[in-house]
Design a protein around this motif. Sequence first.
Motif, PDB file in Angstrom:
ATOM      1  N   UNK A  26       0.837  -1.200   0.000  1.00 32.57           N
ATOM      2  CA  UNK A  26       0.000   0.000   0.000  1.00 32.57           C
ATOM      3  C   UNK A  26       0.872   1.249   0.000  1.00 32.57           C
ATOM      4  N   UNK A  27       1.894   1.256   0.811  1.00 32.90           N
ATOM      5  CA  UNK A  27       2.784   2.407   0.893  1.00 32.90           C
ATOM      6  C   UNK A  27       3.442   2.685  -0.451  1.00 32.90           C
ATOM      7  N   UNK A  28       3.879   1.634  -1.113  1.00 25.99           N
ATOM      8  CA  UNK A  28       4.525   1.814  -2.419  1.00 25.99           C
ATOM      9  C   UNK A  28       3.572   2.435  -3.427  1.00 25.99           C
ATOM     10  N   UNK A  29       2.323   2.015  -3.404  1.00 24.45           N
ATOM     11  CA  UNK A  29       1.332   2.571  -4.323  1.00 24.45           C
ATOM     12  C   UNK A  29       1.019   4.026  -3.989  1.00 24.45           C
ATOM     13  N   UNK A  30       0.939   4.336  -2.699  1.00 24.82           N
ATOM     14  CA  UNK A  30       0.693   5.716  -2.285  1.00 24.82           C
ATOM     15  C   UNK A  30       1.857   6.616  -2.692  1.00 24.82           C
ATOM     16  N   UNK A  31       3.067   6.113  -2.568  1.00 28.73           N
ATOM     17  CA  UNK A  31       4.240   6.884  -2.981  1.00 28.73           C
ATOM     18  C   UNK A  31       4.225   7.133  -4.485  1.00 28.73           C
ATOM     19  N   UNK A  32       3.838   6.108  -5.249  1.00 26.13           N
ATOM     20  CA  UNK A  32       3.775   6.257  -6.709  1.00 26.13           C
ATOM     21  C   UNK A  32       2.747   7.308  -7.107  1.00 26.13           C
ATOM     22  N   UNK A  33       1.592   7.282  -6.436  1.00 26.19           N
ATOM     23  CA  UNK A  33       0.549   8.249  -6.783  1.00 26.19           C
ATOM     24  C   UNK A  33       0.953   9.654  -6.358  1.00 26.19           C
ATOM     25  N   UNK A  34       1.606   9.759  -5.213  1.00 25.93           N
ATOM     26  CA  UNK A  34       2.097  11.065  -4.763  1.00 25.93           C
ATOM     27  C   UNK A  34       3.052  11.660  -5.795  1.00 25.93           C
ATOM     28  N   UNK A  35       3.907  10.828  -6.350  1.00 31.05           N
ATOM     29  CA  UNK A  35       4.821  11.292  -7.392  1.00 31.05           C
ATOM     30  C   UNK A  35       4.061  11.669  -8.660  1.00 31.05           C
ATOM     31  N   UNK A  36       3.012  10.893  -8.975  1.00 31.20           N
ATOM     32  CA  UNK A  36       2.232  11.147 -10.193  1.00 31.20           C
ATOM     33  C   UNK A  36       1.514  12.493 -10.133  1.00 31.20           C
ATOM     34  N   UNK A  37       1.182  12.961  -8.934  1.00 28.73           N
ATOM     35  CA  UNK A  37       0.518  14.267  -8.789  1.00 28.73           C
ATOM     36  C   UNK A  37       1.524  15.347  -8.372  1.00 28.73           C
ATOM     37  N   UNK A  38       2.795  15.075  -8.680  1.00 28.01           N
ATOM     38  CA  UNK A  38       3.871  16.052  -8.454  1.00 28.01           C
ATOM     39  C   UNK A  38       4.019  16.449  -6.989  1.00 28.01           C
ATOM     40  N   UNK A  39       3.736  15.496  -6.095  1.00 27.54           N
ATOM     41  CA  UNK A  39       3.946  15.756  -4.680  1.00 27.54           C
ATOM     42  C   UNK A  39       2.982  16.743  -4.060  1.00 27.54           C
ATOM     43  N   UNK A  40       1.857  16.994  -4.709  1.00 22.42           N
ATOM     44  CA  UNK A  40       0.879  17.919  -4.134  1.00 22.42           C
ATOM     45  C   UNK A  40       0.421  17.454  -2.753  1.00 22.42           C
ATOM     46  N   UNK A  41       0.380  16.147  -2.578  1.00 19.77           N
ATOM     47  CA  UNK A  41       0.101  15.559  -1.272  1.00 19.77           C
ATOM     48  C   UNK A  41       1.177  14.518  -0.985  1.00 19.77           C
ATOM     49  N   UNK A  42       1.690  14.452   0.230  1.00 13.79           N
ATOM     50  CA  UNK A  42       2.619  13.386   0.578  1.00 13.79           C
ATOM     51  C   UNK A  42       1.865  12.056   0.647  1.00 13.79           C
ATOM     52  N   UNK A  43       2.571  10.936   0.611  1.00  9.73           N
ATOM     53  CA  UNK A  43       1.888   9.623   0.592  1.00  9.73           C
ATOM     54  C   UNK A  43       0.874   9.427   1.703  1.00  9.73           C
ATOM     55  N   UNK A  44       1.200   9.880   2.915  1.00  8.21           N
ATOM     56  CA  UNK A  44       0.278   9.679   4.031  1.00  8.21           C
ATOM     57  C   UNK A  44      -1.002  10.503   3.863  1.00  8.21           C
ATOM     58  N   UNK A  45      -0.906  11.678   3.224  1.00  5.40           N
ATOM     59  CA  UNK A  45      -2.098  12.486   2.958  1.00  5.40           C
ATOM     60  C   UNK A  45      -2.874  11.926   1.768  1.00  5.40           C
ATOM     61  N   UNK A  46      -2.155  11.330   0.820  1.00  3.44           N
ATOM     62  CA  UNK A  46      -2.810  10.646  -0.294  1.00  3.44           C
ATOM     63  C   UNK A  46      -3.713   9.539   0.240  1.00  3.44           C
ATOM     64  N   UNK A  47      -3.225   8.839   1.265  1.00  2.00           N
ATOM     65  CA  UNK A  47      -4.022   7.755   1.864  1.00  2.00           C
ATOM     66  C   UNK A  47      -5.359   8.279   2.362  1.00  2.00           C
TER      67      UNK A  47
END
Length: 247
Positions: A166-187
Motif C-alpha cells: 500500500x505504501x509503495x502505491x501511495x508513494x507512486x501516486x504522490x509522485x504522479x501528482x507532483x507531490x501535491x500531497x505526501x503519501x500519508x495524505x494521499x491515503x
Amino acid sequence: MATQVSRRERLRQATLAEIREAARNLLIYKGTAAVTINAIAREVGMSGPAVYRYYESHDDLVSALTAEFYEELTAAMKAAGAATSGTPGQRLIAMARAMRTWAVRHPAEFGWVFASPVPAVDIRNPESSRHQAGVAFGKTFLDQLVEVWETKPFAVPALDELDPSLLRQLQDYSEAIDGLLPPEAVHVFLWCWIRLYGLLCMEIMNQLAFAYSDMEPVFEECLEEICEKLSIRYERCISQRRGRDAS
C-alpha cells in the motif's frame, strides 16, 4: 482579436452537438445498449455512414459524449465551490454535494461515466477527450483537498504502520501528482474519495433501495465522517432539507 469561425464550421459544430444530444436521449430513455450509430442516425435524420463523417467510430462518439458529461459535472462542482465563501473545507463539502445533486438529476449519465470499467482505449490513449475530461474532473476534487491540506493539515497515518504494498502505491501516486500531497495524505484523500464515490454509485444504481427511500441523510452522514477525517467543521445542509420538506 477573436478568431472568426466560418459558417461551415459553425454548422459542423451544431451537427456534432445534435448527434451527442440524440445519443444522450437514447441513453436516458432506452439505456446504454440503445446508443448505437444506426439508432443515433435515425434520431437526427441521417444515414449511419453519414454519422461517421462527424465521428470516426462508435468509440469516438462514446468518448465525446463521456467527455461532455465529465465537463458538465466538473462545471457544476466548480460553480458550487466558487459560490461558497469560507474555508477550503466548506468549499470541498459544497462541491461534494453538487456532485450528488448532478448524479441524482442525471442517473443515466452518471452510470454511463462512473458505473462501468475504464475503457482500455483510454489507458492506451491518454490524449483522448474522454481521458482528458476525466483527469480534469478528478483534479477538481484533488485540488480542493490539497487546499484543505495546505491550509490546515489533517491527521495522517504513520508511514511505517502501512502495508508495504500500500505504501509503495501511495508513494507512486504522490509522485504522479507532483507531490501535491505526501503519501500519508494521499491515503486520507483516497479514503475520502472511495467513500464518497462508492456511496454515490450504490445510490444511483439503487443498490440500497431495499433499505432506504431517502438517501440524503445517509449521504450527509458520509460527509460528516469525511469532515471528521479532514478536521473540517461539518455544517448540515439545512436549506436543502427545508426546501424539500416544504414542497
